[in-house]
Motif scaffolding. Structure first.
Motif, PDB file in Angstrom:
ATOM      1  N   THR A  41       2.080 -21.302  -6.524  1.00  0.00           N
ATOM      2  CA  THR A  41       1.786 -20.012  -5.883  1.00  0.00           C
ATOM      3  C   THR A  41       2.961 -19.070  -6.129  1.00  0.00           C
ATOM      4  OG1 THR A  41       0.571 -21.190  -4.172  1.00  0.00           O
ATOM      5  CG2 THR A  41       1.162 -18.911  -3.686  1.00  0.00           C
ATOM      6  N   THR A  42       2.663 -17.850  -6.543  1.00  0.00           N
ATOM      7  CA  THR A  42       3.709 -16.845  -6.749  1.00  0.00           C
ATOM      8  C   THR A  42       3.330 -15.597  -5.981  1.00  0.00           C
ATOM      9  OG1 THR A  42       3.674 -17.639  -9.031  1.00  0.00           O
ATOM     10  CG2 THR A  42       5.145 -15.791  -8.553  1.00  0.00           C
ATOM     11  N   GLU A  43       4.311 -14.966  -5.345  1.00  0.00           N
ATOM     12  CA  GLU A  43       4.007 -13.713  -4.653  1.00  0.00           C
ATOM     13  C   GLU A  43       4.175 -12.525  -5.590  1.00  0.00           C
ATOM     14  OE1 GLU A  43       5.232 -12.788  -0.677  1.00  0.00           O
ATOM     15  OE2 GLU A  43       5.563 -14.917  -0.259  1.00  0.00           O
ATOM     16  N   ASP A  44       3.361 -11.503  -5.359  1.00  0.00           N
ATOM     17  CA  ASP A  44       3.444 -10.271  -6.143  1.00  0.00           C
ATOM     18  C   ASP A  44       4.645  -9.477  -5.621  1.00  0.00           C
ATOM     19  OD1 ASP A  44       3.153  -7.839  -7.404  1.00  0.00           O
ATOM     20  OD2 ASP A  44       1.006  -7.694  -7.078  1.00  0.00           O
ATOM     21  N   HIS A  45       5.666  -9.333  -6.446  1.00  0.00           N
ATOM     22  CA  HIS A  45       6.882  -8.639  -6.011  1.00  0.00           C
ATOM     23  C   HIS A  45       6.958  -7.198  -6.527  1.00  0.00           C
ATOM     24  CE1 HIS A  45       8.639 -11.987  -3.952  1.00  0.00           C
ATOM     25  NE2 HIS A  45       8.480 -12.770  -4.995  1.00  0.00           N
ATOM     26  N   SER A  46       5.854  -6.706  -7.099  1.00  0.00           N
ATOM     27  CA  SER A  46       5.909  -5.331  -7.597  1.00  0.00           C
ATOM     28  C   SER A  46       5.987  -4.362  -6.415  1.00  0.00           C
ATOM     29  CB  SER A  46       4.707  -5.038  -8.488  1.00  0.00           C
ATOM     30  OG  SER A  46       3.517  -5.382  -7.844  1.00  0.00           O
ATOM     31  N   ALA A  47       6.443  -3.156  -6.704  1.00  0.00           N
ATOM     32  CA  ALA A  47       6.636  -2.151  -5.658  1.00  0.00           C
ATOM     33  C   ALA A  47       5.305  -1.873  -4.956  1.00  0.00           C
ATOM     34  CB  ALA A  47       7.185  -0.877  -6.285  1.00  0.00           C
ATOM     35  N   PRO A  48       5.318  -1.577  -3.657  1.00  0.00           N
ATOM     36  CA  PRO A  48       4.053  -1.278  -2.980  1.00  0.00           C
ATOM     37  C   PRO A  48       3.431   0.007  -3.525  1.00  0.00           C
ATOM     38  CG  PRO A  48       5.922  -0.845  -1.527  1.00  0.00           C
ATOM     39  CD  PRO A  48       6.479  -1.481  -2.767  1.00  0.00           C
ATOM     40  N   CYS A  49       2.127   0.099  -3.465  1.00  0.00           N
ATOM     41  CA  CYS A  49       1.415   1.290  -3.951  1.00  0.00           C
ATOM     42  C   CYS A  49       1.149   2.206  -2.775  1.00  0.00           C
ATOM     43  CB  CYS A  49       0.109   0.877  -4.606  1.00  0.00           C
ATOM     44  SG  CYS A  49       0.392  -0.082  -6.093  1.00  0.00           S
ATOM     45  N   PHE A  50       1.746   3.367  -2.791  1.00  0.00           N
ATOM     46  CA  PHE A  50       1.689   4.251  -1.631  1.00  0.00           C
ATOM     47  C   PHE A  50       0.552   5.277  -1.670  1.00  0.00           C
ATOM     48  CE2 PHE A  50       6.330   3.112  -1.140  1.00  0.00           C
ATOM     49  CZ  PHE A  50       6.171   2.502   0.098  1.00  0.00           C
ATOM     50  N   ALA A  51      -0.087   5.421  -2.828  1.00  0.00           N
ATOM     51  CA  ALA A  51      -1.106   6.479  -2.938  1.00  0.00           C
ATOM     52  C   ALA A  51      -2.417   6.074  -2.294  1.00  0.00           C
ATOM     53  CB  ALA A  51      -1.350   6.817  -4.408  1.00  0.00           C
ATOM     54  N   HIS A  52      -2.925   6.944  -1.446  1.00  0.00           N
ATOM     55  CA  HIS A  52      -4.268   6.795  -0.891  1.00  0.00           C
ATOM     56  C   HIS A  52      -5.021   8.071  -1.241  1.00  0.00           C
ATOM     57  CE1 HIS A  52      -3.484   3.190   1.631  1.00  0.00           C
ATOM     58  NE2 HIS A  52      -2.253   3.590   1.342  1.00  0.00           N
ATOM     59  N   ILE A  53      -6.098   7.916  -1.994  1.00  0.00           N
ATOM     60  CA  ILE A  53      -6.806   9.094  -2.498  1.00  0.00           C
ATOM     61  C   ILE A  53      -8.185   9.159  -1.859  1.00  0.00           C
ATOM     62  CG2 ILE A  53      -7.641  10.291  -4.565  1.00  0.00           C
ATOM     63  CD1 ILE A  53      -4.680   9.877  -4.783  1.00  0.00           C
ATOM     64  N   ALA A  54      -8.489  10.317  -1.283  1.00  0.00           N
ATOM     65  CA  ALA A  54      -9.827  10.556  -0.734  1.00  0.00           C
ATOM     66  C   ALA A  54     -10.501  11.585  -1.629  1.00  0.00           C
ATOM     67  CB  ALA A  54      -9.730  11.076   0.694  1.00  0.00           C
ATOM     68  N   VAL A  55     -11.622  11.206  -2.217  1.00  0.00           N
ATOM     69  CA  VAL A  55     -12.250  12.046  -3.238  1.00  0.00           C
ATOM     70  C   VAL A  55     -13.766  11.958  -3.089  1.00  0.00           C
ATOM     71  CG1 VAL A  55     -12.125  10.150  -4.932  1.00  0.00           C
ATOM     72  CG2 VAL A  55     -12.281  12.503  -5.755  1.00  0.00           C
ATOM     73  N   ALA A  56     -14.438  13.045  -3.431  1.00  0.00           N
ATOM     74  CA  ALA A  56     -15.903  13.039  -3.386  1.00  0.00           C
ATOM     75  C   ALA A  56     -16.438  12.382  -4.653  1.00  0.00           C
ATOM     76  CB  ALA A  56     -16.420  14.468  -3.274  1.00  0.00           C
TER      77      ALA A  56
END
Lengths: 233, 233
Positions: A64-79
């Motif tokens: 088992t390996t944990e994902d150590h990449s940077a967190p993804c901060f973008a939240h996009i609300a789109v039609a």
């Protein structure tokens, strides 16, 4: 190596039915074959097939390996766009570059009033496998604009619209290190009332530059700007 | 208002045949109707139809405006993808956000050895109209990698590849104000010999972050980074 999406693998050492079929029927992998798994919750697994059943393929986790990449901060609300291919393209590409969540909005001038959330989910999973991401972005089903703008959100809040008025560039005002929620107008743009409602709820108008972008291009460009702001060598 | 691509309008006051058909047959515009034109060389025109001929629609220019948007410094050299939709998507989106030129490369591990340049040209023109751009990006037909890397280019030169080794982020090293040529590896990546040849010709290896991107996503992301670097409020 073949990679499979197994959201419940820590509780249940079987591939889901669709992944079992792909593994055993399509790829013809048999007992003892090594495969990779992601659970969408931050884990990569190296696993071995114990019983190559085409509906309930049993596996044993080797590592088992944990994902150590940077967190993804973008939240996009789109039609959703009139042509569903366009919004699906955005969902694929944004998952690839990295995104925290998608919300789909139903606003006054939306061209499309429905959405196949299950299809979006499949596109997200395929893009996660392609780009080796172990954390699945959140998907929020079609929500009325007036409900969405009053949802609690801890972080920066922006709105992209084409109505007149001077707006700073998102690239200049967006700060790293905290979540960012951005509302993207539909093909017919937000109504002036919607812009006012969003601003009353803490969304700041921003610009993406002096070019006229399609809805899905604007959405992707925003996701990429937020990722760039948070990228470290 | 309807917009048409008329590369020779300053010499010849007629819409090209295809644009004439679209204007007169499809949109059913007649004598006296006002339309917009772009010549791909930096001019917008407001024009009026003098004779609505379905093959040679004659117009009168009423007003000429120059495109004052910032120059597009990104030049992307990329191998055509196995699935042509993917590279076409890149061409459309990069034209929308702004790009100086496209070059298509034939490299050792390219998945596709041919390209429909005329189709790419149409996609570029459609995206120019959509995003109101009066300057057409340069399109260079499929060129052997070894020829492309020795072509003269005044500006910054970078190569994106997935071979091991520490590389700085393009977003950290790319400087504004000068043209930037970036080589994007095909689905099978560049060969180590190709990377060496590029470096010998002044291309510096760069990274786009720790995510694994598809060829067309990498190409678009690079075009967007260069645009962002050169964007002013």
């Amino acid at each position: 190596m073949a990679i499979f999406y197994t959201p419940d693998i820590l509780q249940n050492p079987y591939l889901p039915e669709e992944e079992s079929a792909h593994c055993v029927r399509v790829l013809r992998l048999g007992d003892g074959a090594d495969i990779e798994l992601i659970d969408g919750k931050g884990h990569f697994f190296r696993a071995r097939i114990v019983q190559a059943h085409p509906k309930h393929c049993q596996v044993e986790i080797l590592e088992t390996t944990e994902d150590h990449s940077a967190p993804c901060f973008a939240h996009i609300a789109v039609a959703p766009t009139k042509n569903p291919d366009r919004i699906e393209w955005f969902v694929e590409k944004a998952t690839e570059v990295g995104i925290g969540g998608f919300a789909f909005i139903h606003s006054r001038y939306s061209e499309r009033k429905n959405l196949k959330l299950e299809r979006m989910d499949k596109i997200v999973v395929a893009a996660m496998k392609q780009s080796m991401k172990a954390i699945k972005p959140v998907l929020q089903d079609l929500t009325d604009f007036r409900k969405l703008v009053v949802q609690p959100f801890e972080g920066q809040k922006y709105i992209c619209h084409c109505n007149p008025g001077k707006k700073p560039l998102l690239n200049n005002v967006c700060r790293p290190g905290t979540p960012v929620l951005v509302l993207i107008g539909p093909e017919g743009d937000f109504s002036p009332e919607e812009v006012t409602l969003a601003m009353d709820n803490g969304f700041k108008p921003v610009s993406l530059g002096d070019t006229r972008l399609r809805t899905e291009t604007a959405a992707f460009v925003v996701a990429h700007i937020v990722q760039l702001k948070n990228m470290q060598e």
